[in-house]
Design a protein around this motif. Structure first.
Motif, mmCIF file in Angstrom:
data_model
loop_
_atom_site.group_PDB
_atom_site.id
_atom_site.type_symbol
_atom_site.label_atom_id
_atom_site.label_comp_id
_atom_site.label_asym_id
_atom_site.label_seq_id
_atom_site.Cartn_x
_atom_site.Cartn_y
_atom_site.Cartn_z
ATOM 1 N N HIS A 203 22.215 -20.977 3.892
ATOM 2 C CA HIS A 203 21.267 -21.338 4.147
ATOM 3 C C HIS A 203 21.051 -21.091 6.009
ATOM 4 O O HIS A 203 21.921 -20.927 7.351
ATOM 5 C CB HIS A 203 20.240 -21.624 4.625
ATOM 6 N N VAL A 204 20.597 -19.216 7.005
ATOM 7 C CA VAL A 204 21.520 -19.373 7.842
ATOM 8 C C VAL A 204 20.025 -19.694 9.244
ATOM 9 O O VAL A 204 18.536 -18.838 8.905
ATOM 10 C CB VAL A 204 21.338 -18.090 8.309
ATOM 11 N N THR A 205 20.423 -20.672 9.857
ATOM 12 C CA THR A 205 19.224 -20.676 11.432
ATOM 13 C C THR A 205 19.609 -20.984 12.292
ATOM 14 O O THR A 205 20.790 -21.100 12.280
ATOM 15 C CB THR A 205 18.201 -21.666 10.717
ATOM 16 N N ASN A 206 19.186 -20.793 13.694
ATOM 17 C CA ASN A 206 19.398 -20.505 15.076
ATOM 18 C C ASN A 206 18.954 -22.086 15.493
ATOM 19 O O ASN A 206 19.349 -22.589 16.051
ATOM 20 C CB ASN A 206 19.000 -19.819 15.853
ATOM 21 N N VAL B 145 16.134 -17.667 5.804
ATOM 22 C CA VAL B 145 17.225 -16.060 5.897
ATOM 23 C C VAL B 145 18.569 -17.581 5.394
ATOM 24 O O VAL B 145 19.008 -18.355 5.344
ATOM 25 C CB VAL B 145 17.665 -15.460 6.557
ATOM 26 N N ASN B 146 19.530 -16.104 4.272
ATOM 27 C CA ASN B 146 20.171 -16.050 3.844
ATOM 28 C C ASN B 146 21.830 -15.530 4.236
ATOM 29 O O ASN B 146 21.581 -14.744 4.413
ATOM 30 C CB ASN B 146 20.339 -17.079 2.456
ATOM 31 N N LEU B 147 23.414 -16.331 3.563
ATOM 32 C CA LEU B 147 24.286 -15.359 3.555
ATOM 33 C C LEU B 147 24.143 -15.060 2.219
ATOM 34 O O LEU B 147 23.982 -14.569 0.852
ATOM 35 C CB LEU B 147 25.463 -15.738 3.789
ATOM 36 N N THR B 148 24.411 -13.279 2.072
ATOM 37 C CA THR B 148 23.698 -11.969 0.921
ATOM 38 C C THR B 148 25.357 -12.541 -0.368
ATOM 39 O O THR B 148 26.266 -13.279 0.183
ATOM 40 C CB THR B 148 24.485 -10.939 1.682
ATOM 41 N N VAL B 149 24.658 -13.074 -1.236
ATOM 42 C CA VAL B 149 25.275 -13.379 -2.121
ATOM 43 C C VAL B 149 25.828 -11.959 -2.909
ATOM 44 O O VAL B 149 26.607 -12.050 -4.073
ATOM 45 C CB VAL B 149 24.642 -13.799 -3.856
ATOM 46 N N SER B 150 25.656 -10.565 -2.852
ATOM 47 C CA SER B 150 25.410 -9.502 -3.164
ATOM 48 C C SER B 150 25.178 -8.584 -2.515
ATOM 49 O O SER B 150 23.310 -8.508 -2.032
ATOM 50 C CB SER B 150 25.020 -8.868 -4.870
ATOM 51 N N GLY B 151 25.660 -6.676 -2.367
ATOM 52 C CA GLY B 151 24.404 -5.885 -1.527
ATOM 53 C C GLY B 151 24.036 -4.840 -2.312
ATOM 54 O O GLY B 151 23.466 -4.072 -1.629
ATOM 55 N N GLN B 152 23.377 -5.472 -3.811
ATOM 56 C CA GLN B 152 23.317 -4.349 -4.985
ATOM 57 C C GLN B 152 21.396 -3.663 -4.342
ATOM 58 O O GLN B 152 21.929 -2.790 -4.362
ATOM 59 C CB GLN B 152 23.314 -5.039 -5.758
ATOM 60 N N LEU B 153 20.730 -4.634 -3.763
ATOM 61 C CA LEU B 153 19.790 -4.325 -4.211
ATOM 62 C C LEU B 153 19.685 -3.665 -3.009
ATOM 63 O O LEU B 153 19.023 -2.009 -3.228
ATOM 64 C CB LEU B 153 18.956 -5.583 -3.955
ATOM 65 N N GLU B 154 20.505 -3.941 -1.714
ATOM 66 C CA GLU B 154 20.073 -2.151 -0.665
ATOM 67 C C GLU B 154 21.414 -1.152 -1.039
ATOM 68 O O GLU B 154 20.813 -0.254 -0.581
ATOM 69 C CB GLU B 154 21.343 -3.392 0.159
ATOM 70 N N TYR C 83 28.379 3.189 -2.191
ATOM 71 C CA TYR C 83 29.314 1.848 -2.750
ATOM 72 C C TYR C 83 29.218 1.295 -1.370
ATOM 73 O O TYR C 83 29.319 1.088 -0.397
ATOM 74 C CB TYR C 83 30.632 2.311 -3.740
ATOM 75 N N THR C 84 29.328 -0.828 -1.950
ATOM 76 C CA THR C 84 28.815 -1.729 -0.949
ATOM 77 C C THR C 84 30.785 -1.614 -0.486
ATOM 78 O O THR C 84 30.780 -1.578 -1.933
ATOM 79 C CB THR C 84 28.267 -2.422 -1.263
ATOM 80 N N PHE C 85 31.250 -2.822 0.417
ATOM 81 C CA PHE C 85 32.841 -3.592 0.182
ATOM 82 C C PHE C 85 32.005 -4.325 1.674
ATOM 83 O O PHE C 85 32.807 -4.029 2.779
ATOM 84 C CB PHE C 85 33.583 -2.198 0.593
ATOM 85 N N GLY C 86 31.645 -5.451 1.051
ATOM 86 C CA GLY C 86 31.849 -6.259 2.109
ATOM 87 C C GLY C 86 32.255 -7.821 1.639
ATOM 88 O O GLY C 86 32.139 -7.908 0.175
ATOM 89 N N PRO C 87 32.164 -8.577 2.254
ATOM 90 C CA PRO C 87 32.247 -10.678 2.453
ATOM 91 C C PRO C 87 30.605 -10.517 1.312
ATOM 92 O O PRO C 87 29.576 -9.998 1.867
ATOM 93 C CB PRO C 87 32.741 -10.863 3.403
ATOM 94 N N THR C 88 30.792 -11.585 0.768
ATOM 95 C CA THR C 88 29.609 -12.546 0.257
ATOM 96 C C THR C 88 29.786 -13.444 -0.358
ATOM 97 O O THR C 88 30.474 -13.658 -0.182
ATOM 98 C CB THR C 88 29.176 -11.142 -1.442
ATOM 99 N N PHE C 89 28.511 -14.642 -0.366
ATOM 100 C CA PHE C 89 28.881 -15.599 -0.392
ATOM 101 C C PHE C 89 27.987 -16.211 -1.375
ATOM 102 O O PHE C 89 27.056 -15.880 -1.418
ATOM 103 C CB PHE C 89 28.288 -16.068 1.232
ATOM 104 N N ARG C 90 28.466 -17.336 -1.285
ATOM 105 C CA ARG C 90 28.257 -18.242 -2.851
ATOM 106 C C ARG C 90 28.429 -19.852 -2.736
ATOM 107 O O ARG C 90 29.779 -20.569 -2.803
ATOM 108 C CB ARG C 90 28.218 -17.731 -4.184
ATOM 109 N N ALA C 91 27.040 -20.200 -3.308
ATOM 110 C CA ALA C 91 27.928 -21.701 -2.197
ATOM 111 C C ALA C 91 27.486 -22.264 -4.131
ATOM 112 O O ALA C 91 26.609 -23.472 -4.137
ATOM 113 C CB ALA C 91 26.869 -22.534 -2.000
ATOM 114 N N GLU C 92 28.306 -21.956 -4.897
ATOM 115 C CA GLU C 92 28.086 -22.822 -6.641
ATOM 116 C C GLU C 92 29.838 -23.465 -5.971
ATOM 117 O O GLU C 92 30.362 -23.137 -5.457
ATOM 118 C CB GLU C 92 28.658 -21.272 -7.165
#
Ligand code: 4AD
Ligand code: MG
Length: 483
Positions: A174-177, A202-211, A223-232
Motif C-alpha cells: 500500500h502507498v500513502t503519503n 492505492v497500491n504498487l501495481t501487481v500487473s499492468g494487464q488491465l491498463e 505490450y508493457t514492460f515495467g516493475p511489478t510488486f507482490r507482497a507474497e
C-alpha cells in the motif's frame, strides 16, 4: 585521447594503434602484467609494463580493484591466451583501492559464494559471473523490445501506483503519503482517506494487464514492460517482491494466437542471446559445468546451458489442457508409488512438484498447459462456453520451463460484459472500482488475449542461474531491502 573500450580493443583494433584504456585492475602479476577489465566484455585486456621505467610509488598503486588509465600501443601478444596486448607507455591512477580492504572484498580474484556477493551488491557487479549476468539481462530486455517493435507492437507505460488489484490476490504494497498509524478512522472503523494524497487506498501495481487491455482495444497490439510488486511471503528461489514483467495484449487474438506469440517470443529471446552474447554464455556454461561436477551424478543436469538454449530454439513446446495434465499425472508411476507430496485431482491447482514432473520427467521440454478450472484463475479470464472443455474452465495458459517452473501466465480475456460482471460478483470485486475496465466491454468490445512473462525467470533460464536473487541487481525479498 578518448578511451577505447576493451571490447573494441580486442575485436576491432589493429596492431600498432596507440590508444588509451580505462578500467579496473583484476590482477597485477610480477610487477609486469596487468589484467584490466572495463565491463564492456567479460574478457580482460593484458597490459604489459616495463617496470624499470615507472616510479615505485605508481606501481604500488596498481592493485586489484584500483581504477587506472593506461596509454600504450597495441602489440601482438607474446604469450598464449590472448592475441593482442597493450605495451604501456603511461599510467594514470584514477582511483586507488587499498589492498588491505581489497582482501576483504569481492575484488580479490579468489572465488566467493553467490550468497556472500549478494550482500556486497556494490561490488558484485565487478565479478565475472555478475558482469556476464547483467550484460545478458540487458540483452534479454533489448531482445524483447526488438521482438515486439519488429512486429508493430506499441510499448505502453502502465502506472506503478494504481487503485486496482489486477490479479485479485490481495498481495499488494500500500502507498500513502500519510503516517499509516495516524490515518483517521471513521465510526465503522474503516480508514478515512480524505487527508491522503490520492484520497483513496492505492497500491504498487501487481500487473499492468488491465491498463494494457484498454490500450490494446484501441492500438491493436501493445505490450508493457515495467516493475511489478507482490507482497507474497514466498521465500523461494523463484519469487521476488519486486520483479519486472512483460505483458503483451492483442486485440482479435484467441488463446491459440496467444500461445503462438508467446512461444515465438521465448524462442526469439534465446536465439538473440546465443547470437549476441557468446563470450558471456561460454563463461556461464563452463561455470555451470564445473558446479555440476560437485553434485551427485543423479542430481546433475542432463543438458548444459548451451544445449538447453539450443533445445528450446529448435523444438516445439508441448501443448496440453489442464484436464490432460491431470490424466498424465494420475497415470504416472510417480503417482502410483505415492511420490507426490500434494494431492492430484481435477479441480486442485498444480503444485510445483507436479509442474516439474510434467516438464522435466514426462515431456522433457517447455509445456503449455491450457484451460484450467475457473475456480483458481483470475476473474478476467474467458469462460469456456460452448466447448467440450466445459463451463467450469477458462481459456488460460501457463508456460512451464525446465528448471524454472512457471515462466509465463496468460489467457484469452472475458470480453462479454454480462459474463465479466458475473465473474466480478463471484470474486467479490466491486464493479464501481473497475468501471473504467468494464467500460471497454461496452464500446466495441472484441476478443483479445495476452500474457505476462516474468523477466527475471527468463534471465534465469538464459544464464543458468538457479536463484532469482542472482539475476537482478538489487533483489527485494521478505526482510531484504538493504541497498
Ligand atoms: O501469472 P501471473 O501472476 O500473471 C499476471 O500477472 C497476468 N496479469 C499476466 C497477463 O496475463 N498479462 O504472473 C506472470 C508471470 C509468471 O508466470 C511468473 O513468470 C512471473 O510473472 N511472476 C513472478 N516472478 C518473480 N517473482 C514473483 N513473485 C512472481 N510472480 C509472478
Ligand atoms: Mg500465474
Amino acid at each position: 585521447m578518448k578511451r577505447t573500450k576493451i571490447i573494441d580493443v580486442l575485436t576491432r583494433t589493429e596492431v600498432g594503434t596507440e590508444l588509451v584504456v580505462k578500467g579496473w585492475v583484476r590482477a597485477f602479476r610480477s610487477n609486469r602484467f596487468i589484467q584490466l577489465n572495463d565491463g564492456s566484455t567479460i574478457n580482460s585486456l593484458q597490459a604489459v609494463i616495463d617496470f624499470e621505467n615507472f616510479d615505485e610509488a605508481v606501481l604500488k598503486k596498481i592493485t586489484t580493484g584500483a581504477a587506472v588509465g593506461l596509454t600504450g600501443v597495441l602489440i601482438e601478444s607474446q604469450g598464449s591466451g590472448q592475441s593482442v596486448e597493450l605495451q604501456v607507455k603511461e599510467v594514470e591512477i584514477i582511483g586507488e583501492a587499498n589492498p588491505d580492504d581489497v582482501q576483504k572484498t569481492v575484488m580479490q580474484p579468489k572465488k566467493h559464494s553467490l550468497e556472500f556477493l549478494r550482500e556486497q551488491a556494490h561490488l558484485r557487479f565487478r565479478t565475472n559471473v555478475f558482469g556476464a549476468v547483467f550484460r545478458i539481462r540487458h540483452g534479454v530486455s533489448y531482445a524483447i523490445h526488438k521482438f515486439f517493435n519488429d512486429k508493430g507492437f506499441f510499448y505502453i507505460h502502465a502506472p506503478i501506483i494504481t487503485g486496482s488489484d489486477a490479479e485479485g490476490a490481495g498481495e499488494m504494497f500500500h502507498v500513502t503519503n500519510l503516517d499509516m498509524e495516524k490515518l483517521p478512522k471513521n465510526e465503522a472503523g474503516t480508514v478515512d482517506y480524505s487527508e491522503d494524497f490520492f484520497g483513496k487506498p492505492v497500491n504498487l501495481t501487481v500487473s499492468g494487464q488491465l491498463e494494457a487491455e484498454l490500450a490494446a482495444l484501441a492500438l491493436g497490439q501493445v505490450y508493457t514492460f515495467g516493475p511489478t510488486f507482490r507482497a507474497e511471503n514466498s521465500n523461494t528461489s523463484r519469487h521476488l517482491a519486486e520483479f519486472w514483467m512483460i505483458e503483451p495484449e492483442v486485440a482479435f487474438n484467441d488463446l491459440n494466437d496467444n500461445m503462438d506469440l508467446a512461444e515465438e517470443m521465448l524462442k526469439y529471446i534465446c536465439k538473440y542471446i546465443v547470437d549476441n552474447f557468446a563470450d558471456d554464455l561460454a563463461f556461464l556454461n563452463e561455470r555451470e559445468k564445473a558446479e555440476q561436477q560437485t553434485k551427485p551424478v543423479n542430481e546433475r543436469n542432463e543438458l548444459t546451458l548451451l544445449e538447453r538454449l539450443d533445445f528450446v530454439i529448435n523444438n516445439d513446446f508441448k501443448r496440453i489442457t489442464y484436464t490432460e495434465a491431470i490424466d498424465v499425472l494420475m497415470n504416472s508411476n510417480h503417482y502410483k508409488k505415492k511420490k507426490f507430496k500434494y494431492e492430484v485431482n481435477w479441480g486442485t491447482d498444480l503444485q510445483s512438484e507436479h509442474e516439474r514432473y510434467l516438464v522435466e520427467k514426462e515431456f522433457k521440454r517447455p509445456v503449455i498447459i491450457t484451460d484450467y478450472p475457473a475456480a483458481f484463475k483470475a476473474f478476467y479470464m474467458r469462460r469456456n462456453d460452448n466447448s467440450e472443455l466445459g463451463k467450469e474452465t477458462v481459456a488460460a495458459m501457463d508456460i512451464l520451463f525446465p528448471g524454472i517452473g512457471e515462466m509465463v501466465g496468460g489467457s484469452q480475456r472475458e470480453e462479454r460484459l454480462d459474463v465479466l460482471k458475473e465473474k466480478c460478483a463471484a470474486f467479490g470485486i466491486h464493479e464501481a472500482d473497475l468501471w473504467w475496465y468494464l467500460d471497454t466491454r461496452k464500446f466495441g468490445t472484441v476478443p483479445h488475449s495476452g500474457f505476462g512473462l516474468g523477466f527475471e525467470r527468463m534471465v534465469m533460464f538464459v544464464t543458468g542461474m538457479t536463484n532469482i536473487r542472482d539475476v537482478i541487481p538489487f533483489p527485494r525479498t521478505p526482510g531484504n531491502a538493504e541497498f
